[in-house]
Design a protein around this motif. Sequence first.
Motif, mmCIF file in Angstrom:
data_model
loop_
_atom_site.group_PDB
_atom_site.id
_atom_site.type_symbol
_atom_site.label_atom_id
_atom_site.label_comp_id
_atom_site.label_asym_id
_atom_site.label_seq_id
_atom_site.Cartn_x
_atom_site.Cartn_y
_atom_site.Cartn_z
ATOM 1 N N ARG A 2 5.744 -4.511 1.355
ATOM 2 C CA ARG A 2 4.635 -3.584 1.582
ATOM 3 C C ARG A 2 5.126 -2.285 2.233
ATOM 4 O O ARG A 2 4.666 -1.185 1.901
ATOM 5 N N ARG A 3 6.111 -2.454 3.167
ATOM 6 C CA ARG A 3 6.635 -1.274 3.875
ATOM 7 C C ARG A 3 7.352 -0.326 2.909
ATOM 8 O O ARG A 3 7.272 0.881 3.048
ATOM 9 N N ILE A 5 6.715 -0.078 -0.370
ATOM 10 C CA ILE A 5 5.707 0.539 -1.245
ATOM 11 C C ILE A 5 4.973 1.672 -0.522
ATOM 12 O O ILE A 5 4.708 2.728 -1.103
ATOM 13 N N ASP A 6 4.668 1.454 0.760
ATOM 14 C CA ASP A 6 3.901 2.459 1.500
ATOM 15 C C ASP A 6 4.765 3.541 2.135
ATOM 16 O O ASP A 6 4.231 4.442 2.799
ATOM 17 N N GLN A 134 4.218 2.326 -8.271
ATOM 18 C CA GLN A 134 4.405 2.452 -6.820
ATOM 19 C C GLN A 134 3.358 3.413 -6.264
ATOM 20 O O GLN A 134 2.743 3.154 -5.220
ATOM 21 N N SER A 138 0.736 2.435 -3.422
ATOM 22 C CA SER A 138 1.085 2.978 -2.109
ATOM 23 C C SER A 138 -0.154 3.476 -1.355
ATOM 24 O O SER A 138 -1.063 4.066 -1.959
ATOM 25 N N LYS A 139 -0.152 3.258 -0.045
ATOM 26 C CA LYS A 139 -1.267 3.744 0.784
ATOM 27 C C LYS A 139 -0.879 5.024 1.526
ATOM 28 O O LYS A 139 -1.643 5.509 2.360
#
Lengths: 147, 172
Positions: A2-3, A5-6, A134, A138-139
Amino acid sequence: MRRIIDNDYLTFLFRIIVGVVFIYAAYSKIFEPAAFAKGIWFYHMVPGNLINMLALYLPWVELVCGVFLIAGYQYRGSVILINLMMIMFMIALSSAVYRGISIDCGCFKAAKATESSAMEALIRDVGLLIMTLQLYFSKSKKCMLDK
Amino acid sequence: MVGKQVLVILLLSFVLGTATNLLSPNSIPFIGQYRELSSGDGPIVPPTASEGDPPFIAIDVAEMEFSLKSAVFIDARDSEEFICGTIPGSINIPFDYLPEENTQQYVDSMLQSISKDAHIIVFCSGEECDLSLHMARNLQDFGYTNLSILFGGAREWVNFELELERGEGCEE
Protein backbone atom coordinates in the motif's frame (compact mmCIF):
# COMPACT_ATOMS: atom_id res chain seq x y z
CA MET A 1 2.49 -2.72 -0.91
CA ARG A 2 0.00 0.00 0.00
CA ARG A 3 2.89 2.35 0.86
CA ILE A 4 4.44 1.83 -2.57
CA ILE A 5 1.13 2.42 -4.36
CA ASP A 6 0.42 5.59 -2.37
CA ASN A 7 3.98 6.92 -2.65
CA ASP A 8 3.77 10.61 -3.60
CA TYR A 9 6.90 10.66 -5.75
CA LEU A 10 6.04 7.47 -7.62
CA THR A 11 2.50 8.70 -8.30
CA PHE A 12 3.77 12.10 -9.47
CA LEU A 13 6.39 10.44 -11.72
CA PHE A 14 3.79 8.15 -13.29
CA ARG A 15 1.42 11.10 -13.80
CA ILE A 16 4.11 12.93 -15.75
CA ILE A 17 5.11 9.88 -17.82
CA VAL A 18 1.55 8.80 -18.67
CA GLY A 19 0.43 12.40 -19.24
CA VAL A 20 3.29 13.15 -21.62
CA VAL A 21 2.73 9.88 -23.51
CA PHE A 22 -0.97 10.68 -23.99
CA ILE A 23 -0.30 14.28 -25.06
CA TYR A 24 2.37 13.09 -27.50
CA ALA A 25 0.07 10.35 -28.82
CA ALA A 26 -2.72 12.85 -29.41
CA TYR A 27 -0.70 15.62 -31.02
CA SER A 28 -0.10 14.39 -34.58
CA LYS A 29 -3.42 12.57 -34.75
CA ILE A 30 -5.29 15.82 -34.11
CA PHE A 31 -3.70 17.46 -37.13
CA GLU A 32 -3.98 14.44 -39.43
CA PRO A 33 -7.50 13.12 -38.84
CA ALA A 34 -7.73 11.49 -42.29
CA ALA A 35 -4.56 9.49 -41.73
CA PHE A 36 -5.73 8.47 -38.26
CA ALA A 37 -9.11 7.44 -39.69
CA LYS A 38 -7.25 5.14 -42.07
CA GLY A 39 -5.29 3.83 -39.09
CA ILE A 40 -8.54 2.96 -37.32
CA TRP A 41 -9.87 1.40 -40.50
CA PHE A 42 -6.88 -0.98 -40.60
CA TYR A 43 -8.08 -2.65 -37.42
CA HIS A 44 -11.46 -3.59 -38.98
CA MET A 45 -13.10 -3.25 -35.58
CA VAL A 46 -15.13 -0.06 -35.91
CA PRO A 47 -18.27 0.33 -38.05
CA GLY A 48 -17.57 2.50 -41.11
CA ASN A 49 -19.83 5.38 -40.11
CA LEU A 50 -18.15 5.71 -36.70
CA ILE A 51 -14.54 5.71 -37.92
CA ASN A 52 -14.32 9.45 -38.61
CA MET A 53 -15.96 10.40 -35.33
CA LEU A 54 -13.50 8.24 -33.42
CA ALA A 55 -10.63 9.77 -35.41
CA LEU A 56 -11.84 13.28 -34.59
CA TYR A 57 -12.63 12.92 -30.90
CA LEU A 58 -10.38 10.21 -29.46
CA PRO A 59 -7.15 12.26 -29.84
CA TRP A 60 -8.81 15.17 -28.00
CA VAL A 61 -9.88 12.87 -25.16
CA GLU A 62 -6.25 11.67 -24.99
CA LEU A 63 -4.93 15.24 -24.97
CA VAL A 64 -7.38 16.57 -22.40
CA CYS A 65 -6.83 13.57 -20.13
CA GLY A 66 -3.04 13.88 -20.48
CA VAL A 67 -3.07 17.58 -19.55
CA PHE A 68 -5.54 17.09 -16.69
CA LEU A 69 -3.56 14.12 -15.37
CA ILE A 70 -0.37 16.17 -15.11
CA ALA A 71 -2.21 19.16 -13.66
CA GLY A 72 -4.17 17.02 -11.23
CA TYR A 73 -7.40 18.62 -12.42
CA GLN A 74 -10.57 16.54 -12.86
CA TYR A 75 -8.12 13.90 -11.77
CA ARG A 76 -10.26 10.85 -11.02
CA GLY A 77 -12.21 11.28 -14.25
CA SER A 78 -8.96 11.54 -16.23
CA VAL A 79 -7.49 8.45 -14.58
CA ILE A 80 -10.61 6.40 -15.24
CA LEU A 81 -10.80 7.49 -18.89
CA ILE A 82 -7.08 6.82 -19.38
CA ASN A 83 -7.46 3.32 -17.94
CA LEU A 84 -10.48 2.68 -20.15
CA MET A 85 -8.53 3.87 -23.20
CA MET A 86 -5.57 1.68 -22.28
CA ILE A 87 -7.85 -1.36 -22.03
CA MET A 88 -9.50 -0.45 -25.33
CA PHE A 89 -6.11 -0.02 -27.08
CA MET A 90 -4.89 -3.34 -25.72
CA ILE A 91 -8.01 -5.18 -26.87
CA ALA A 92 -7.57 -3.66 -30.36
CA LEU A 93 -3.87 -4.54 -30.49
CA SER A 94 -4.44 -8.06 -29.16
CA SER A 95 -7.11 -8.58 -31.76
CA ALA A 96 -4.73 -7.34 -34.50
CA VAL A 97 -1.98 -9.67 -33.29
CA TYR A 98 -4.42 -12.60 -33.01
CA ARG A 99 -5.79 -12.02 -36.52
CA GLY A 100 -2.30 -11.54 -37.95
CA ILE A 101 -3.07 -8.06 -39.27
CA SER A 102 0.25 -6.52 -40.22
CA ILE A 103 0.02 -2.93 -39.05
CA ASP A 104 1.82 -0.27 -37.17
CA CYS A 105 -0.26 0.30 -34.05
CA GLY A 106 -1.23 3.86 -34.95
CA CYS A 107 -0.64 4.77 -31.33
CA PHE A 108 1.46 7.86 -31.89
CA LYS A 109 0.71 8.69 -35.49
CA ALA A 110 -1.45 7.49 -38.31
CA ALA A 111 -1.10 3.75 -38.70
CA LYS A 112 0.46 2.33 -41.81
CA ALA A 113 1.57 -1.06 -42.91
CA THR A 114 4.77 -2.30 -41.36
CA GLU A 115 6.30 -5.60 -40.49
CA SER A 116 3.86 -5.96 -37.63
CA SER A 117 4.77 -3.77 -34.70
CA ALA A 118 1.43 -4.40 -33.01
CA MET A 119 3.09 -6.90 -30.66
CA GLU A 120 5.74 -4.36 -29.63
CA ALA A 121 3.01 -1.80 -28.98
CA LEU A 122 1.12 -4.33 -26.91
CA ILE A 123 4.16 -4.99 -24.74
CA ARG A 124 4.69 -1.24 -24.30
CA ASP A 125 1.02 -0.84 -23.36
CA VAL A 126 1.37 -3.45 -20.63
CA GLY A 127 4.06 -1.23 -19.06
CA LEU A 128 1.84 1.82 -19.39
CA LEU A 129 -1.15 -0.04 -17.96
CA ILE A 130 0.85 -0.88 -14.83
CA MET A 131 1.42 2.86 -14.35
CA THR A 132 -2.19 3.82 -15.06
CA LEU A 133 -3.46 1.19 -12.63
CA GLN A 134 -1.08 2.53 -9.98
CA LEU A 135 -2.58 5.99 -10.59
CA TYR A 136 -6.07 4.51 -10.25
CA PHE A 137 -5.37 2.89 -6.89
CA SER A 138 -3.02 5.54 -5.43
CA LYS A 139 -4.43 7.86 -2.77
CA SER A 140 -1.63 10.41 -3.23
CA LYS A 141 -2.83 14.01 -3.72
CA LYS A 142 0.56 15.68 -4.13
CA CYS A 143 0.81 18.61 -6.60
CA MET A 144 -2.80 18.56 -7.76
CA LEU A 145 -5.13 21.40 -8.70
CA ASP A 146 -8.08 19.34 -7.42
CA LYS A 147 -8.68 19.99 -3.74
CA MET B 1 -18.46 13.20 -8.72
CA VAL B 2 -16.27 10.96 -10.90
CA GLY B 3 -19.08 10.58 -13.44
CA LYS B 4 -19.36 14.37 -13.61
CA GLN B 5 -15.59 14.67 -14.23
CA VAL B 6 -15.76 12.07 -17.01
CA LEU B 7 -18.65 13.98 -18.56
CA VAL B 8 -16.74 17.28 -18.36
CA ILE B 9 -13.72 15.75 -20.10
CA LEU B 10 -15.83 14.13 -22.83
CA LEU B 11 -17.80 17.32 -23.42
CA LEU B 12 -14.63 19.41 -23.58
CA SER B 13 -13.08 16.94 -26.03
CA PHE B 14 -16.26 17.00 -28.13
CA VAL B 15 -16.25 20.80 -28.33
CA LEU B 16 -12.53 20.97 -29.12
CA GLY B 17 -12.71 18.15 -31.68
CA THR B 18 -15.72 19.70 -33.43
CA ALA B 19 -14.20 23.20 -33.47
CA THR B 20 -10.85 21.94 -34.75
CA ASN B 21 -12.46 19.95 -37.53
CA LEU B 22 -14.62 22.87 -38.61
CA LEU B 23 -11.66 25.25 -38.72
CA SER B 24 -8.85 22.95 -39.86
CA PRO B 25 -7.74 22.77 -43.51
CA ASN B 26 -7.34 19.00 -42.93
CA SER B 27 -10.95 18.49 -41.88
CA ILE B 28 -12.80 15.26 -42.64
CA PRO B 29 -16.55 14.52 -42.79
CA PHE B 30 -17.98 13.82 -39.32
CA ILE B 31 -19.69 10.72 -40.66
CA GLY B 32 -17.39 8.65 -42.86
CA GLN B 33 -18.78 7.28 -46.10
CA TYR B 34 -16.94 4.00 -46.54
CA ARG B 35 -17.91 1.70 -49.34
CA GLU B 36 -18.14 -2.04 -48.98
CA LEU B 37 -16.64 -4.70 -51.20
CA SER B 38 -18.59 -5.24 -54.39
CA SER B 39 -19.66 -8.62 -53.06
CA GLY B 40 -21.40 -6.75 -50.24
CA ASP B 41 -19.69 -8.42 -47.34
CA GLY B 42 -16.31 -8.52 -45.66
CA PRO B 43 -14.29 -5.52 -44.60
CA ILE B 44 -14.90 -2.07 -45.93
CA VAL B 45 -12.63 -0.67 -48.61
CA PRO B 46 -9.87 1.89 -47.96
CA PRO B 47 -10.87 5.42 -47.02
CA THR B 48 -8.75 6.57 -49.96
CA ALA B 49 -11.27 5.04 -52.37
CA SER B 50 -14.02 7.32 -53.56
CA GLU B 51 -17.19 7.28 -55.61
CA GLY B 52 -16.56 6.43 -59.22
CA ASP B 53 -13.52 4.27 -58.50
CA PRO B 54 -13.52 0.70 -59.83
CA PRO B 55 -15.05 -1.78 -57.36
CA PHE B 56 -12.99 -3.72 -54.85
CA ILE B 57 -13.43 -7.48 -54.96
CA ALA B 58 -12.69 -10.07 -52.30
CA ILE B 59 -10.19 -12.88 -52.67
CA ASP B 60 -12.86 -15.50 -53.36
CA VAL B 61 -14.08 -13.54 -56.39
CA ALA B 62 -10.50 -13.10 -57.64
CA GLU B 63 -9.80 -16.80 -57.17
CA MET B 64 -12.94 -17.67 -59.11
CA GLU B 65 -11.94 -15.34 -61.95
CA PHE B 66 -8.44 -16.80 -61.88
CA SER B 67 -9.62 -20.39 -62.04
CA LEU B 68 -12.02 -19.55 -64.87
CA LYS B 69 -9.25 -17.59 -66.64
CA SER B 70 -11.89 -14.92 -67.14
CA ALA B 71 -9.82 -11.96 -66.01
CA VAL B 72 -6.42 -10.43 -66.61
CA PHE B 73 -4.41 -9.73 -63.47
CA ILE B 74 -2.20 -6.66 -63.28
CA ASP B 75 0.44 -6.46 -60.57
CA ALA B 76 1.05 -2.79 -59.75
CA ARG B 77 4.01 -3.48 -57.44
CA ASP B 78 7.70 -3.02 -58.20
CA SER B 79 9.38 -5.61 -60.41
CA GLU B 80 11.39 -6.97 -57.44
CA GLU B 81 8.20 -7.88 -55.60
CA PHE B 82 6.64 -9.19 -58.80
CA ILE B 83 9.58 -11.53 -59.41
CA CYS B 84 9.47 -12.87 -55.85
CA GLY B 85 5.90 -14.07 -56.09
CA THR B 86 2.85 -12.98 -58.00
CA ILE B 87 -0.47 -14.32 -59.19
CA PRO B 88 0.38 -16.63 -62.10
CA GLY B 89 0.00 -15.00 -65.49
CA SER B 90 -0.06 -11.48 -64.09
CA ILE B 91 1.26 -8.57 -66.09
CA ASN B 92 3.62 -6.35 -64.11
CA ILE B 93 3.06 -2.62 -64.57
CA PRO B 94 4.78 -0.95 -61.59
CA PHE B 95 2.73 2.11 -60.80
CA ASP B 96 5.67 3.90 -59.20
CA TYR B 97 7.65 3.66 -62.44
CA LEU B 98 5.02 4.71 -64.95
CA PRO B 99 6.54 7.22 -67.38
CA GLU B 100 5.35 10.76 -66.77
CA GLU B 101 4.87 11.37 -70.48
CA ASN B 102 2.93 9.18 -72.89
CA THR B 103 1.64 7.13 -69.99
CA GLN B 104 -1.34 5.85 -71.89
CA GLN B 105 0.77 4.69 -74.84
CA TYR B 106 3.06 2.89 -72.42
CA VAL B 107 0.17 1.17 -70.59
CA ASP B 108 -1.58 0.32 -73.85
CA SER B 109 1.64 -1.21 -75.18
CA MET B 110 1.91 -3.35 -72.04
CA LEU B 111 -1.69 -4.48 -72.53
CA GLN B 112 -1.71 -4.63 -76.32
CA SER B 113 -3.28 -8.07 -76.46
CA ILE B 114 -6.01 -7.09 -74.00
CA SER B 115 -9.24 -5.51 -75.19
CA LYS B 116 -10.50 -2.40 -73.44
CA ASP B 117 -13.60 -4.20 -72.15
CA ALA B 118 -11.77 -7.26 -70.78
CA HIS B 119 -12.12 -7.86 -67.07
CA ILE B 120 -8.93 -6.56 -65.49
CA ILE B 121 -8.13 -7.17 -61.82
CA VAL B 122 -5.46 -4.88 -60.41
CA PHE B 123 -3.61 -5.69 -57.21
CA CYS B 124 -0.63 -4.58 -55.15
CA SER B 125 0.95 -5.80 -51.92
CA GLY B 126 -1.86 -5.62 -49.37
CA GLU B 127 -4.85 -3.74 -48.13
CA GLU B 128 -2.72 -0.85 -46.94
CA CYS B 129 -1.30 -0.37 -50.42
CA ASP B 130 -2.88 2.23 -52.71
CA LEU B 131 -0.90 1.40 -55.88
CA SER B 132 -3.68 -0.79 -57.25
CA LEU B 133 -6.26 1.94 -56.66
CA HIS B 134 -4.13 4.54 -58.46
CA MET B 135 -3.35 2.14 -61.29
CA ALA B 136 -7.03 1.25 -61.67
CA ARG B 137 -7.93 4.94 -61.82
CA ASN B 138 -5.35 5.44 -64.58
CA LEU B 139 -6.68 2.47 -66.51
CA GLN B 140 -10.18 3.86 -66.14
CA ASP B 141 -8.99 7.18 -67.58
CA PHE B 142 -7.34 5.31 -70.46
CA GLY B 143 -10.65 3.74 -71.48
CA TYR B 144 -10.54 0.33 -69.80
CA THR B 145 -14.12 -0.31 -68.78
CA ASN B 146 -14.22 -3.51 -66.76
CA LEU B 147 -11.87 -3.00 -63.85
CA SER B 148 -11.72 -4.44 -60.35
CA ILE B 149 -9.27 -4.07 -57.51
CA LEU B 150 -8.30 -7.10 -55.45
CA PHE B 151 -8.85 -6.19 -51.82
CA GLY B 152 -5.90 -7.39 -49.76
CA GLY B 153 -3.67 -7.79 -52.82
CA ALA B 154 -0.83 -10.29 -53.02
CA ARG B 155 -0.76 -10.79 -49.25
CA GLU B 156 -4.36 -12.01 -49.28
CA TRP B 157 -3.47 -14.34 -52.16
CA VAL B 158 -0.59 -15.76 -50.10
CA ASN B 159 -2.75 -15.98 -46.96
CA PHE B 160 -5.18 -18.18 -48.85
CA GLU B 161 -2.27 -20.37 -49.93
CA LEU B 162 -3.08 -19.90 -53.59
CA GLU B 163 -0.65 -20.71 -56.36
CA LEU B 164 2.24 -18.26 -56.83
CA GLU B 165 4.52 -17.69 -59.76
CA ARG B 166 8.14 -16.78 -59.06
CA GLY B 167 10.61 -15.41 -61.56
CA GLU B 168 14.35 -15.85 -61.71
CA GLY B 169 16.51 -13.41 -59.79
CA CYS B 170 14.43 -13.11 -56.64
CA GLU B 171 16.83 -12.01 -53.89
CA GLU B 172 14.60 -12.72 -50.90
